[in-house]
Write a protein that holds these residues in place. Structure first.
Motif, mmCIF file in Angstrom:
data_model
loop_
_atom_site.group_PDB
_atom_site.id
_atom_site.type_symbol
_atom_site.label_atom_id
_atom_site.label_comp_id
_atom_site.label_asym_id
_atom_site.label_seq_id
_atom_site.Cartn_x
_atom_site.Cartn_y
_atom_site.Cartn_z
ATOM 1 N N VAL A 181 52.115 17.539 61.310
ATOM 2 C CA VAL A 181 50.743 17.789 61.762
ATOM 3 C C VAL A 181 50.667 17.651 63.281
ATOM 4 N N ARG A 212 52.053 20.679 64.905
ATOM 5 C CA ARG A 212 51.124 21.807 64.739
ATOM 6 C C ARG A 212 49.973 21.702 65.737
ATOM 7 N N ILE A 213 49.503 20.483 65.964
ATOM 8 C CA ILE A 213 48.426 20.297 66.941
ATOM 9 C C ILE A 213 48.930 20.635 68.345
ATOM 10 N N LEU A 228 49.015 24.262 68.554
ATOM 11 C CA LEU A 228 47.624 24.712 68.672
ATOM 12 C C LEU A 228 47.152 24.640 70.115
ATOM 13 N N GLU A 247 42.889 27.263 64.480
ATOM 14 C CA GLU A 247 43.104 25.936 63.898
ATOM 15 C C GLU A 247 43.290 26.048 62.392
ATOM 16 N N TYR A 248 42.444 26.822 61.761
ATOM 17 C CA TYR A 248 42.511 27.011 60.314
ATOM 18 C C TYR A 248 43.911 27.495 59.904
ATOM 19 N N LEU A 296 46.900 27.525 61.756
ATOM 20 C CA LEU A 296 48.050 26.675 62.128
ATOM 21 C C LEU A 296 48.094 25.367 61.372
ATOM 22 N N LEU A 297 46.960 24.807 61.015
ATOM 23 C CA LEU A 297 46.974 23.537 60.296
ATOM 24 C C LEU A 297 47.197 23.706 58.792
ATOM 25 N N ASN A 298 46.992 24.935 58.281
ATOM 26 C CA ASN A 298 47.133 25.153 56.840
ATOM 27 C C ASN A 298 48.372 25.930 56.425
#
Length: 124
Positions: free
Chosen positions: A26, A29-30, A33, A118-119, A121-123
């Motif tokens: 995570v 990923r942030i 992002l 965000e939707y 890359l985080l999922n």
């Protein structure tokens, strides 16, 4: 168009994204992002990036089904596609493609661009 800086940067961003997504924590990923913030409020640039990412996932599905498949839709770099396939099975590639398509639809419906990326890359 094929030699433009914008296209080159977009392709490189997609290669970097594909290279880390399957194994990224995570936190990573942030971090990715934050790099994607370069698209800011430019819906067109973000839609192009997401469209390229969708093509990558589509090509990944093709290779996952038939590793000897001929021509891919948009990625000359089979190594990038194969790396994605090493990290994602068919079901996850299919799910990822759906996530990207929903984000693209959100952009068309005026969702904030940052929320769309965000939707995804985080999922993924």
């Amino acid at each position: 168009l094929l030699t433009s800086d914008r296209l080159t940067r977009r392709r490189e961003a997609n290669r970097q994204t594909a290279g880390v997504l399957g194994r990224a924590t995570v936190g990573e990923r942030i971090e990715l992002l934050e790099k994607m913030v370069q698209y800011g409020e430019d819906r067109e640039a973000l839609a192009e990036f997401l469209g390229d990412l969708a093509t990558l996932f589509r090509d990944g599905l093709v290779i996952a089904v038939d590793p000897q498949a001929g021509r891919l839709a948009g990625w000359e770099d089979r190594q990038t596609v194969r790396r994605l396939c090493a990290d994602y099975d068919q079901a996850r590639l299919h799910r990822g493609l759906g996530l990207i398509e929903r984000a693209l639809e959100g952009l068309r419906r005026n969702v904030q661009p940052r929320l769309a990326i965000e939707y995804v890359l985080l999922n993924l």
